[in-house]
Design an enzyme around this catalytic site. Structure first.
Site, PDB file in Angstrom:
ATOM      1  N   CYS A   1       0.502  -2.646  -6.433  1.00 29.68           N
ATOM      2  CA  CYS A   1       1.446  -3.484  -5.669  1.00 29.68           C
ATOM      3  C   CYS A   1       0.701  -4.384  -4.679  1.00 29.68           C
ATOM      4  O   CYS A   1       1.089  -5.539  -4.464  1.00 29.68           O
ATOM      5  CB  CYS A   1       2.418  -2.621  -4.884  1.00 29.68           C
TER       6      CYS A   1
HETATM    7  C1  BEZ Z   1       0.552   1.159  -7.545  1.00 31.99           C
HETATM    8  O1  BEZ Z   1       1.099   0.164  -7.099  1.00 31.99           O
HETATM    9  O2  BEZ Z   1      -0.652   1.228  -7.654  1.00 31.99           O
HETATM   10  C2  BEZ Z   1       1.382   2.343  -7.970  1.00 31.99           C
HETATM   11  C3  BEZ Z   1       2.615   2.576  -7.406  1.00 31.99           C
HETATM   12  C4  BEZ Z   1       3.350   3.686  -7.801  1.00 31.99           C
HETATM   13  C5  BEZ Z   1       2.871   4.538  -8.766  1.00 31.99           C
HETATM   14  C6  BEZ Z   1       1.624   4.272  -9.342  1.00 31.99           C
HETATM   15  C7  BEZ Z   1       0.891   3.170  -8.960  1.00 31.99           C
END
Ligand code: BEZ
Length: 210
Positions: free
Chosen positions: A45
């Protein structure tokens, strides 16, 4: 109730990193991209919010407003934006909705019932008529390609104004498909740049708005 393409995008009022926003009012006559995140301070994200900030001028050129949402509260968002700016070599320059009670996430079906309290990685493109034009959901492990979102917006904006559709992998400047509603005999007047009749159902023409 789940949202389908063509539905009115649900309206809401929410706190964001740029103040309280009423979604429909904030959109005004613009197109909109609403994209959701599983959580703050997560690595994929973080890169996605950075990508969208860098692409903001491209969205603006197309009269598109972008807005992100994650279920964490405002103070968390503000701290996270500091990390994003620091690590992604950019300045987050669009609002991030705080949705700690999952009000917006539930309205848009962004919460997976089997994944406790995680907003999924969804994207909604909304037209100036406030109708949903595209919905995509990605797995948490895969960051989105926002150039693809821009490509879809180019296609949506073109096909809203001309009787054409865009072929697989189409990009700005490439030939487009004349829709079945246009009779062969009407093509020269509608598409004066010329056309190819590859099959009765597959007729192409140079992009008409260039
Ligand atoms: C991420 O943004 O890296 C992420 C968010 C939730 C679960 C797994 C990865």
């Amino acid at each position: 109730m789940s949202i389908r393409l063509g539905d009115l995008a649900p309206d809401f009022t929410a706190e964001t990193t740029e103040g309280k926003i009423n979604f429909h009012q904030w959109l005004g006559n613009s197109w909109g991209v609403l994209f959701s995140h599983p959580a703050d301070f997560t690595p994929v994200c973080t890169t996605e919010l950075g990508s969208v900030a860098r692409l903001k001028p491209e969205f603006e050129k197309r009269n598109v407003k972008v807005i992100a949402i994650s279920a964490d509260p405002l103070d968390s968002h503000k701290k996270w934006i500091g990390d994003i700016n620091e690590t992604q070599n950019t300045t987050v320059n669009y609002p991030l909705i705080a949705d700690p009670e999952f009000k917006v996430a539930n309205l848009y079906g962004m919460v997976h019932p089997n994944i406790d309290k995680f907003t999924v990685r969804s994207v909604f493109i909304i037209g100036p008529d406030k109708k949903v034009k595209l919905m995509i959901t990605y797995p948490a492990s895969t960051g989105r390609n926002f150039n693809e979102i821009l490509r879809v917006i180019d296609s949506l904006q073109l096909t809203a104004n001309y009787s054409v559709a865009t072929p697989s992998d189409w990009k700005q400047g490439e030939d487009v498909i004349i829709t079945a509603a246009v009779k062969d005999e009407d093509i020269p007047a509608k598409f004066p740049k010329g056309h190819k009749r590859i099959k009765p159902y597959l007729r192409t023409t140079p992009q008409p708005n260039l």
